[in-house]
Design a protein around this motif. Structure first.
Motif, short mmCIF file in Angstrom:
data_model
loop_
_atom_site.label_atom_id
_atom_site.label_comp_id
_atom_site.label_asym_id
_atom_site.label_seq_id
_atom_site.Cartn_x
_atom_site.Cartn_y
_atom_site.Cartn_z
N ALA A 216 -35.25 19.47 -18.92
CA ALA A 216 -34.81 20.77 -18.39
C ALA A 216 -35.76 21.90 -18.74
CB ALA A 216 -33.43 21.09 -18.95
N SER A 217 -36.95 21.59 -19.22
CA SER A 217 -37.84 22.61 -19.77
C SER A 217 -38.49 23.49 -18.72
CB SER A 217 -38.93 21.96 -20.62
OG SER A 217 -39.72 21.10 -19.82
N SER A 218 -38.55 23.04 -17.47
CA SER A 218 -39.17 23.86 -16.43
C SER A 218 -38.10 24.49 -15.56
CB SER A 218 -40.11 23.02 -15.56
OG SER A 218 -39.41 21.98 -14.95
N ILE A 219 -38.29 25.75 -15.21
CA ILE A 219 -37.35 26.43 -14.33
C ILE A 219 -37.51 25.89 -12.92
CG2 ILE A 219 -36.75 28.67 -13.32
CD1 ILE A 219 -35.99 28.41 -16.22
N GLU A 220 -36.40 25.57 -12.27
CA GLU A 220 -36.42 24.99 -10.94
C GLU A 220 -35.91 25.99 -9.90
OE1 GLU A 220 -35.42 20.54 -12.68
OE2 GLU A 220 -34.00 21.58 -11.41
N GLY A 221 -36.59 27.14 -9.83
CA GLY A 221 -36.20 28.15 -8.87
C GLY A 221 -34.80 28.64 -9.11
N ASP A 222 -34.16 29.24 -8.12
CA ASP A 222 -32.84 29.80 -8.29
C ASP A 222 -31.75 28.74 -8.23
OD1 ASP A 222 -32.52 31.16 -4.91
OD2 ASP A 222 -32.88 29.15 -5.67
N SER A 223 -32.12 27.45 -8.06
CA SER A 223 -31.12 26.40 -8.02
C SER A 223 -30.55 26.09 -9.39
CB SER A 223 -31.72 25.12 -7.42
OG SER A 223 -32.76 24.63 -8.24
N ARG A 224 -31.25 26.55 -10.47
CA ARG A 224 -30.76 26.26 -11.81
C ARG A 224 -29.49 27.05 -12.11
NH1 ARG A 224 -32.05 23.48 -15.64
NH2 ARG A 224 -34.05 22.98 -14.70
N PHE A 225 -29.43 28.29 -11.65
CA PHE A 225 -28.27 29.13 -11.94
C PHE A 225 -27.60 29.57 -10.64
CE2 PHE A 225 -30.97 29.91 -15.72
CZ PHE A 225 -30.13 29.34 -16.65
N THR A 226 -26.49 28.97 -10.34
CA THR A 226 -25.63 29.43 -9.25
C THR A 226 -24.34 29.93 -9.88
OG1 THR A 226 -24.57 27.27 -8.97
CG2 THR A 226 -26.59 27.68 -7.71
N LEU A 227 -23.59 30.71 -9.13
CA LEU A 227 -22.33 31.22 -9.63
C LEU A 227 -21.40 30.07 -10.02
CD1 LEU A 227 -20.82 33.90 -10.10
CD2 LEU A 227 -19.82 33.62 -7.82
N GLN A 228 -21.40 29.02 -9.22
CA GLN A 228 -20.53 27.88 -9.51
C GLN A 228 -20.99 27.14 -10.76
OE1 GLN A 228 -17.67 27.13 -8.43
NE2 GLN A 228 -17.41 25.11 -9.37
N ARG A 229 -22.32 27.03 -10.93
CA ARG A 229 -22.83 26.32 -12.11
C ARG A 229 -22.48 27.07 -13.39
NH1 ARG A 229 -22.95 22.40 -15.09
NH2 ARG A 229 -24.77 22.05 -16.38
N VAL A 230 -22.58 28.39 -13.38
CA VAL A 230 -22.19 29.18 -14.55
C VAL A 230 -20.71 29.01 -14.83
CG1 VAL A 230 -22.02 31.51 -15.50
CG2 VAL A 230 -24.06 30.84 -14.22
N ARG A 231 -19.91 29.05 -13.76
CA ARG A 231 -18.47 28.86 -13.92
C ARG A 231 -18.16 27.49 -14.55
NH1 ARG A 231 -14.59 31.19 -10.58
NH2 ARG A 231 -16.10 31.37 -8.89
N GLU A 232 -18.87 26.46 -14.12
CA GLU A 232 -18.64 25.11 -14.65
C GLU A 232 -19.02 25.02 -16.13
OE1 GLU A 232 -20.97 22.74 -12.06
OE2 GLU A 232 -19.47 22.70 -10.44
N GLN A 233 -20.12 25.67 -16.50
CA GLN A 233 -20.54 25.65 -17.90
C GLN A 233 -19.54 26.36 -18.79
OE1 GLN A 233 -24.50 27.30 -17.28
NE2 GLN A 233 -25.42 25.33 -17.80
N VAL A 234 -19.02 27.49 -18.30
CA VAL A 234 -17.99 28.22 -19.05
C VAL A 234 -16.72 27.38 -19.16
CG1 VAL A 234 -16.45 30.22 -18.99
CG2 VAL A 234 -18.90 30.51 -18.51
N ALA A 235 -16.32 26.80 -18.06
CA ALA A 235 -15.09 26.00 -18.04
C ALA A 235 -15.19 24.80 -18.98
CB ALA A 235 -14.79 25.53 -16.61
N GLU A 236 -16.38 24.21 -19.04
CA GLU A 236 -16.58 23.06 -19.93
C GLU A 236 -16.35 23.46 -21.38
OE1 GLU A 236 -20.07 19.81 -21.08
OE2 GLU A 236 -20.47 21.39 -19.62
N LEU A 237 -16.85 24.63 -21.78
CA LEU A 237 -16.66 25.09 -23.15
C LEU A 237 -15.21 25.44 -23.43
CD1 LEU A 237 -19.81 27.31 -23.78
CD2 LEU A 237 -19.28 25.12 -24.83
N LEU A 238 -14.54 26.01 -22.45
CA LEU A 238 -13.14 26.40 -22.63
C LEU A 238 -12.17 25.26 -22.38
CD1 LEU A 238 -13.16 29.90 -20.89
CD2 LEU A 238 -13.25 29.40 -23.34
N ARG A 239 -12.71 24.12 -21.89
CA ARG A 239 -11.90 22.95 -21.58
C ARG A 239 -10.83 23.28 -20.55
NH1 ARG A 239 -11.29 19.89 -27.50
NH2 ARG A 239 -13.53 19.72 -27.88
#
Length: 310
Positions: A216-239
């Motif tokens: 994951a060390s290289s940035i892959e354009g704007d596909s790395r951070f989408t609104l849904q991806r951020v939501r999923e990462q937050v949800a994973e931490l909050l279970r």
């Protein structure tokens, strides 16, 4: 006062690890591997074809190979043989004369012999930082993480981890790649490291983390951070289910505490986006975090383009 004969005991497994207080992740771009005092003199105390010696050497071999493949610097420490009483200092009172003079007992075991490009430090005290330029090496190479393996867990390995922590270096204490006088000493060292100064991992967990960060060390354009991806990462931490969390909802009220926020800070830094705890705590919503990450990603990509043009 000599090193005692060490009875056979089993190495810890993942289920034996204590709960870490911090969520640091080893990063190939930030880490250095320290192979601590793996000399014949110290390894002679173990049974040659038994635990923990067999696993100790095998696991360090695996870690070293992976680090070499990821361009992580490898540093060895080794104590000199035939020290004078003045050189030994107070170690003389606890352990006697130490390693005898001559080449055999002071050499690194054959299975882990250093390469020409490895760094070798002569070690004089418990901590690998004391009377060496280890900290200077880390600063010069712009590295702020130290992966620690070797012997003995509750003495030199643990004291090195503590001093790294106090000097702003994140230590990673590899529970099945250190060994000790007994299983009890070993467990005590791992527990203390986890409670006070380090992240404790098994070899397998370390290698997975290193590979994941490398992938994951290289940035892959704007596909790395989408609104849904951020939501999923937050949800994973909050279970929780991602659909249950609103874009503009105050995440602090949903249980997003400081430990979870720092987990996200580390995760996003590892893919090249510089955010801080304060950045996230001041704007604790998914939409604000997405906007922040998007702007940071654009800066990274812009800087990368400029470097290519130059």
């Amino acid at each position: 006062m000599a090193i005692p004969a060490i009875s056979v005991y089993t190495m810890p497994v993942e289920a034996d690890l204590p709960n870490n207080k911090v969520m640091w992740k080893p990063d190939p771009k930030r880490a250095v591997l320290l192979i601590h005092d793996m000399q014949e003199y110290f390894l002679d105390a173990y049974h040659a074809a038994e635990s923990p010696r067999v696993e100790l050497i095998s696991n360090i071999q695996s870690i070293r190979k992976a680090c070499k493949g990821l361009s992580i610097p490898v540093i060895y420490t080794a104590q000199p043989g035939g020290q004078t009483i003045e050189q030994r200092g107070l170690l003389q009172d606890f352990w006697g004369a130490g390693i005898p003079d001559g080449p055999h007992k002071k050499k690194i075991v054959d299975e882990l012999a250093p390469d020409e490009d490895d760094i070798f430090l002569t070690k004089w005290r418990y901590s690998a930082f004391k009377k060496t330029n280890l900290l200077e090496i880390l600063h010069k190479q712009e590295r702020d993480q130290l992966i620690i393996c070797g012997v003995y867990a509750h003495i030199g390995c643990l004291l090195t981890a503590c001093e790294a922590f106090m000097d702003g270096i994140q230590p990673f204490f590899i529970a099945d790649a250190v060994a000790d006088f007994s299983q009890e000493h070993h467990k005590q060292a791992v527990q203390y490291a986890s409670d006070r100064c380090a992240v404790t991992l098994t070899t397998n967990l370390l290698l997975k983390d290193l590979q994941n960060l490398n992938d994951a060390s290289s940035i892959e354009g704007d596909s790395r951070f989408t609104l849904q991806r951020v939501r999923e990462q937050v949800a994973e931490l909050l279970r929780e289910s991602p659909s249950a969390i609103g874009e503009d909802e105050d995440l602090l009220n949903r249980g997003m505490d400081s430990v979870r926020i720092m987990n996200l800070v580390e995760k996003w830094r590892q893919v090249g986006v510089e955010v801080t705890f304060a950045d996230l705590a001041e704007r604790p919503t998914i939409s604000e975090w997405f906007n922040l990450l998007s702007s940071q990603t654009e800066k990274v990509l812009s800087n990368t383009d400029n470097m290519i043009k130059e």
